[in-house]
Design an enzyme around this catalytic site. Structure first.
Site, PDB file in Angstrom:
ATOM      1  CD  GLN A  83     -74.020 -56.597  -5.698  1.00 16.71           C
ATOM      2  OE1 GLN A  83     -75.092 -57.145  -5.510  1.00 16.71           O
ATOM      3  NE2 GLN A  83     -72.917 -57.294  -5.928  1.00 16.71           N
ATOM      4  CG  HIS A 143     -71.141 -66.746 -13.503  1.00 22.08           C
ATOM      5  ND1 HIS A 143     -70.265 -65.969 -14.223  1.00 22.08           N
ATOM      6  CD2 HIS A 143     -71.477 -66.022 -12.406  1.00 22.08           C
ATOM      7  CE1 HIS A 143     -70.083 -64.818 -13.593  1.00 22.08           C
ATOM      8  NE2 HIS A 143     -70.798 -64.825 -12.485  1.00 22.08           N
ATOM      9  CB  SER A 157     -62.916 -62.602 -11.628  1.00 17.63           C
ATOM     10  OG  SER A 157     -63.455 -61.308 -11.485  1.00 17.63           O
ATOM     11  CG  HIS A 184     -66.669 -66.192 -15.433  1.00 20.13           C
ATOM     12  ND1 HIS A 184     -66.646 -67.119 -14.420  1.00 20.13           N
ATOM     13  CD2 HIS A 184     -66.752 -64.979 -14.818  1.00 20.13           C
ATOM     14  CE1 HIS A 184     -66.685 -66.516 -13.250  1.00 20.13           C
ATOM     15  NE2 HIS A 184     -66.772 -65.207 -13.453  1.00 20.13           N
TER      16      HIS A 184
HETATM   17  O1  PAF Z   1     -71.900 -62.458  -6.736  1.00 18.43           O
HETATM   18  C1  PAF Z   1     -72.690 -61.785  -7.431  1.00 18.43           C
HETATM   19  O2  PAF Z   1     -72.730 -61.894  -8.661  1.00 18.43           O
HETATM   20  C2  PAF Z   1     -73.633 -60.812  -6.739  1.00 18.43           C
HETATM   21  O3  PAF Z   1     -73.032 -60.206  -5.653  1.00 18.43           O
HETATM   22  C3  PAF Z   1     -74.982 -61.454  -6.350  1.00 18.43           C
HETATM   23  C4  PAF Z   1     -74.814 -62.558  -5.318  1.00 18.43           C
HETATM   24  C5  PAF Z   1     -75.661 -62.017  -7.585  1.00 18.43           C
HETATM   25  C6  PAF Z   1     -75.894 -60.395  -5.743  1.00 18.43           C
HETATM   26  O4  PAF Z   1     -76.105 -59.340  -6.614  1.00 18.43           O
END
Ligand code: PAF
Length: 291
Positions: free
Chosen positions: A65, A41, A193, A38
């Site tokens: 994650q 970024h 987001s 979006h």
């Molecule tokens: O913020 C994110 O999109 C993710 O946590 C990252 C920093 C690309 C790591 O996977």
């Protein structure tokens, strides 16, 4: 823009980019993402373009994650659409590894950054920041950028990454600078987001209370008009009235993320995480004391 999916291809492509500079070594900026791009970024990409000769963006939905109760499979994936956006912004290389390329069979290493990872989002998402630190360390080693750009919206993530890079000597001469970029917001203040797409129209309207309450608290704390505990409890009430379930609200030292009860002349930050319906939103703001 070249899209590369293997480490070998990435190294060849980056070698060519670096040597084609013509005026010494070209400076490369990395913008790590998980896709579903979006404006937030794209702002990182624009800042990176201003600062470096070439931008490498990565798109990798990092399984490490995501917790067992978080739906990795449901995370939005739209590589072709994202690639078109990055190309339009002048990105030189899109690094889009497969999970097998990032974590080959036998991968056994975990990076855990104690302290900054523990509270706040780390408390609700055990292991999340280990996954972030591990993949970002790998991305830094893979790309060896001169600088890397991250959004301040994920403020705790930024603190974890800075600490990890400092502790593991990934900073100079490798990643000279880890640059935090202020959060991009919608017209009503809601932080951009990829999760906002899950809000119903009613929830989306109510969500504007989050940045509004946070900004008011940051101002009253900075002005010394309310003690921190009271400002936090006002935010809590406002969020509850708007239909949120609070996960946490905290006022912390901006570097160590240790909770503080009063301002002590050091940069401070107010952070919040709250759920509306099934969507968990986070936001944070600087507390800038008045002279
Ligand atoms: O913020 C994110 O999109 C993710 O946590 C990252 C920093 C690309 C790591 O996977």
């Amino acid at each position: 823009m070249q899209t590369v999916k293997t480490l070998q291809m990435l190294r060849t492509t980056l070698g060519q980019l670096r040597s084609a500079a013509g005026h010494g070594r070209a400076r490369i900026a990395l913008v790590p993402t998980m896709g579903a791009l979006h404006e937030g970024h794209l702002t990182l990409v624009r800042r990176a373009r201003e600062a470096a000769d070439h931008v490498v963006a990565s798109i990798f939905v990092n399984p490490r994650q995501f917790g067992p109760n978080e739906d990795l499979d449901a995370y939005p994936r739209q590589l072709a659409e994202d690639a078109a956006m990055l190309e339009a912004e002048g990105v030189a290389v899109l690094w889009a590894p497969t999970p097998e390329a990032m974590y080959p069979a036998g991968f056994a290493t975990n990076i855990s950054v104690a302290g900054v990872s523990d509270g706040l989002c780390g408390a609700a998402r055990p292991g999340h920041f280990d996954g972030v630190a591990t993949v970002v360390c790998k991305l830094f080693n893979q790309v060896q950028p001169d600088m890397a750009f991250f959004g301040e919206k994920d403020f705790q993530q930024l603190a974890v990454i800075r600490t990890m890079a400092r502790d593991l000597d990934l900073t100079h001469p490798h990643v000279d600078a880890i640059i935090g970029v202020p959060t991009m917001r919608e017209a009503d203040g809601l932080a951009m987001s990829s999760r906002n797409r899950y809000l119903t129209p009613e929830q989306r309207t109510a969500a504007a209370v989050l940045p509004e309450a946070l900004a008011m608290a940051a101002q009253t704390i900075a002005a010394g008009d309310q003690p921190i505990w009271l400002a936090k409890s006002v935010v809590e009430d406002e969020l509850q009235l708007a239909g949120f379930r609070l996960d946490y609200i905290a006022v912390v030292d901006a570097e160590t993320l240790a909770p503080i009860e009063e301002l002590a002349g050091r940069p401070a930050r107010i952070l919040v995480a709250a759920r509306i319906g099934t969507t968990r939103l986070i936001d944070n703001m600087a507390i800038v004391p008045r002279d």
